[in-house]
Design a protein around this motif. Structure first.
Motif, PDB file in Angstrom:
ATOM      1  N   LYS A 108     -49.325  -4.181-105.399  1.00  0.00           N
ATOM      2  CA  LYS A 108     -50.329  -4.384-105.933  1.00  0.00           C
ATOM      3  C   LYS A 108     -51.678  -4.331-105.239  1.00  0.00           C
ATOM      4  O   LYS A 108     -52.640  -4.152-105.705  1.00  0.00           O
ATOM      5  N   LYS A 109     -51.545  -5.283-104.538  1.00  0.00           N
ATOM      6  CA  LYS A 109     -52.395  -5.363-103.772  1.00  0.00           C
ATOM      7  C   LYS A 109     -53.207  -3.811-103.086  1.00  0.00           C
ATOM      8  O   LYS A 109     -54.431  -3.820-102.888  1.00  0.00           O
ATOM      9  N   ARG A 110     -52.293  -3.067-103.188  1.00  0.00           N
ATOM     10  CA  ARG A 110     -52.272  -1.398-102.473  1.00  0.00           C
ATOM     11  C   ARG A 110     -53.274  -0.967-103.170  1.00  0.00           C
ATOM     12  O   ARG A 110     -54.600  -0.580-102.852  1.00  0.00           O
ATOM     13  N   LEU A 111     -53.089  -1.088-104.526  1.00  0.00           N
ATOM     14  CA  LEU A 111     -53.383  -0.344-105.971  1.00  0.00           C
ATOM     15  C   LEU A 111     -54.763  -1.434-105.595  1.00  0.00           C
ATOM     16  O   LEU A 111     -55.593  -0.153-106.347  1.00  0.00           O
ATOM     17  N   VAL A 112     -54.794  -2.319-105.711  1.00  0.00           N
ATOM     18  CA  VAL A 112     -56.722  -2.707-105.792  1.00  0.00           C
ATOM     19  C   VAL A 112     -56.969  -2.392-104.849  1.00  0.00           C
ATOM     20  O   VAL A 112     -58.526  -2.113-105.267  1.00  0.00           O
ATOM     21  N   PHE A 113     -56.437  -2.351-104.059  1.00  0.00           N
ATOM     22  CA  PHE A 113     -57.939  -1.709-101.914  1.00  0.00           C
ATOM     23  C   PHE A 113     -57.854  -0.045-102.781  1.00  0.00           C
ATOM     24  O   PHE A 113     -59.139   0.343-102.081  1.00  0.00           O
ATOM     25  N   LYS A 114     -57.414   0.424-102.831  1.00  0.00           N
ATOM     26  CA  LYS A 114     -57.093   2.224-103.422  1.00  0.00           C
ATOM     27  C   LYS A 114     -58.402   2.114-104.402  1.00  0.00           C
ATOM     28  O   LYS A 114     -59.346   3.004-104.584  1.00  0.00           O
ATOM     29  N   THR A 115     -58.469   1.465-105.646  1.00  0.00           N
ATOM     30  CA  THR A 115     -59.446   1.154-106.129  1.00  0.00           C
ATOM     31  C   THR A 115     -60.772   0.738-105.871  1.00  0.00           C
ATOM     32  O   THR A 115     -61.712   1.175-106.140  1.00  0.00           O
ATOM     33  N   ALA A 116     -60.462  -0.571-105.042  1.00  0.00           N
ATOM     34  CA  ALA A 116     -61.864  -0.337-104.299  1.00  0.00           C
ATOM     35  C   ALA A 116     -62.752   0.337-103.152  1.00  0.00           C
ATOM     36  O   ALA A 116     -63.907   0.343-103.273  1.00  0.00           O
ATOM     37  N   VAL A 117     -61.710   1.409-102.562  1.00  0.00           N
ATOM     38  CA  VAL A 117     -62.210   2.228-101.726  1.00  0.00           C
ATOM     39  C   VAL A 117     -62.904   3.513-102.798  1.00  0.00           C
ATOM     40  O   VAL A 117     -64.373   4.037-102.182  1.00  0.00           O
ATOM     41  N   THR A 118     -62.688   3.569-103.989  1.00  0.00           N
ATOM     42  CA  THR A 118     -62.906   4.623-104.925  1.00  0.00           C
ATOM     43  C   THR A 118     -64.551   4.088-104.960  1.00  0.00           C
ATOM     44  O   THR A 118     -65.085   4.727-105.105  1.00  0.00           O
ATOM     45  N   LEU A 119     -64.720   2.895-105.992  1.00  0.00           N
ATOM     46  CA  LEU A 119     -65.576   2.140-104.995  1.00  0.00           C
ATOM     47  C   LEU A 119     -66.723   1.949-104.744  1.00  0.00           C
ATOM     48  O   LEU A 119     -67.816   2.097-104.941  1.00  0.00           O
ATOM     49  N   ILE A 120     -66.104   1.896-103.560  1.00  0.00           N
ATOM     50  CA  ILE A 120     -67.548   2.031-102.252  1.00  0.00           C
ATOM     51  C   ILE A 120     -68.155   3.244-101.753  1.00  0.00           C
ATOM     52  O   ILE A 120     -68.708   3.946-101.645  1.00  0.00           O
ATOM     53  N   SER A 121     -66.861   4.254-102.761  1.00  0.00           N
ATOM     54  CA  SER A 121     -67.106   5.362-102.245  1.00  0.00           C
ATOM     55  C   SER A 121     -68.073   6.601-102.999  1.00  0.00           C
ATOM     56  O   SER A 121     -68.793   6.640-102.673  1.00  0.00           O
ATOM     57  N   ARG A 122     -67.949   5.987-104.325  1.00  0.00           N
ATOM     58  CA  ARG A 122     -69.201   5.859-105.541  1.00  0.00           C
ATOM     59  C   ARG A 122     -69.840   5.514-105.022  1.00  0.00           C
ATOM     60  O   ARG A 122     -71.029   6.755-105.363  1.00  0.00           O
ATOM     61  N   LYS A 123     -69.984   4.398-104.793  1.00  0.00           N
ATOM     62  CA  LYS A 123     -71.403   3.469-104.066  1.00  0.00           C
ATOM     63  C   LYS A 123     -72.419   4.694-103.231  1.00  0.00           C
ATOM     64  O   LYS A 123     -73.366   4.849-102.671  1.00  0.00           O
ATOM     65  N   GLY A 124     -71.666   4.850-102.230  1.00  0.00           N
ATOM     66  CA  GLY A 124     -72.723   5.240-101.440  1.00  0.00           C
ATOM     67  C   GLY A 124     -72.886   6.896-101.389  1.00  0.00           C
ATOM     68  O   GLY A 124     -73.647   7.454-100.627  1.00  0.00           O
TER      69      GLY A 124
END
Length: 357
Positions: A108-124
């Motif tokens: 579950k933690k890895r899935l949270v991180f995967k979603t977080a990376v996607t959000l960071i990428s979109r923001k950038g």
């Protein structure tokens, strides 16, 4: 407690978050306990606390306040803060560390991180700040419905409202998105219309596994739902301000049932809960019991067998961690969150078992 004292104990509701509307609709007393600053005395599922940590990390990622290589450090900081709060409650300190009590924690933690990376990428990659907004506050015109949307995403067609969920989204009975989430998203839609004068092009729930669920709606049903929510708040506040005592408020606002009470952390303080159970013939209530202390038999490894007497019947609770529970001899015992054995009036300790003397 009577009259004005009752009104000082229970506070009126200033507003309801869309995420809390469904629970308030089913049992208004839960929300009144919460807004009155009364702490629930029973632990929630470890998954709930994990979800809080996950949501805070995603909020940080959405706001562009971190980079991918900082995620682990931020996660640990948020996690330690949540675990300190659990230890301070007393009744939930045994759930720490959460990684030992959340099923599939690392997955579950890895899935949270995967979603977080996607959000960071979109923001950038955003050129214009109006293409998306994170943690955006939406409120109805009179402020009675007020909540924070996880994400607003804009395109040439209009705005999409997105909410992230870390737990189960689909109702096992209906095989549809849970009613509570549907109401939440539709109240967001009506509040968005109130603020901007146009309706969102879609409402979407995003899970950690990457699944996306669209909530279909019509403007008419959203407007009607908003009116119902506002009326509910007015009815609750009228009950609080006109009732003569706290017992009257609790009886009018409480709606005890197996479904409403199973995950409620206020069962220990809720008089209507025990009153309704006493006259109900249903056998699917939460596995809670009360009775007069008889004795505790020590079984080794600091485990014990607690015996209680209630209405002529002996209740046995085995496998109790005697270091975890403070059991007072000669008193009325209330035990919550037990595991039911096959033998009548026989129970065992579960992860959420909590005992009060």
């Amino acid at each position: 407690m009577t009259g004005g004292e009752a009104n000082n104990y229970f506070k009126t509701i200033q507003h309801i978050a869309p995420s809390r509307y469904y629970a308030t609709l089913n049992c208004a007393l839960q929300e009144v306990f919460c807004v009155s600053g009364i702490q629930g005395m029973l632990p929630e599922s470890p998954n709930t606390y994990f979800g809080k940590v996950a949501h805070r990390l995603l909020e940080t990622a959405s706001n562009g306040q971190t980079s991918e290589d900082q995620l682990e450090q931020i996660w640990e900081s948020i996690l330690k803060s949540e675990e300190r709060s659990l230890q301070e409650t007393g009744f939930a300190k045994h759930l720490v560390p959460l990684k030992n009590n959340v099923r599939l924690y690392e997955v579950k933690k890895r899935l949270v991180f995967k979603t977080a990376v996607t959000l960071i990428s979109r923001k950038g990659h955003h050129v214009s700040p109006v293409q998306s907004r994170s943690e955006f506050n939406l409120s109805s015109s009179n402020g009675l419905i007020n909540g924070v949307v996880d994400r607003l995403t804009y395109s040439s067609n209009g705005c999409e409202i997105i909410d992230y969920k870390t737990g189960e989204v689909i109702d096992k009975v209906t095989s549809k998105v849970k009613q509570s989430y549907q109401y939440q998203m539709k109240l967001y839609a009506s509040s968005y219309y109130t603020k901007f004068g146009e309706w969102p092009i879609s409402l979407r729930i995003q899970t950690l596994s990457g699944l996306s669920h669209e909530i279909r709606y019509t403007p008419q049903e959203c407007i009607q739902l908003l009116k119902q929510a506002e009326y509910l708040i007015e009815r609750i506040n009228r009950t609080i301000t006109t009732s003569q005592n706290t017992n009257e408020i609790e009886e009018q606002l409480g709606n005890p049932s197996p479904a409403n009470c199973v995950n409620c952390t206020y069962r220990h303080q809720c008089k209507p809960y025990w009153n309704r159970r006493a006259i109900s013939r249903r056998d699917d209530w939460p596995n809670d019991v009360q009775g007069m202390y008889i004795d505790v038999q020590h079984l080794g490894n600091n485990k014990g067998l607690l015996k209680l007497l209630w209405k002529g019947s002996m209740i046995k609770i085995r496998g109790l961690d005697l270091e975890r529970h403070n059991i007072s001899a000669g008193s009325l015992i209330c035990a919550y969150g037990l595991l039911r054995d096959d033998v009548a009036h026989s129970y065992s300790e579960g992860l959420l078992t909590t005992i009060y003397s």
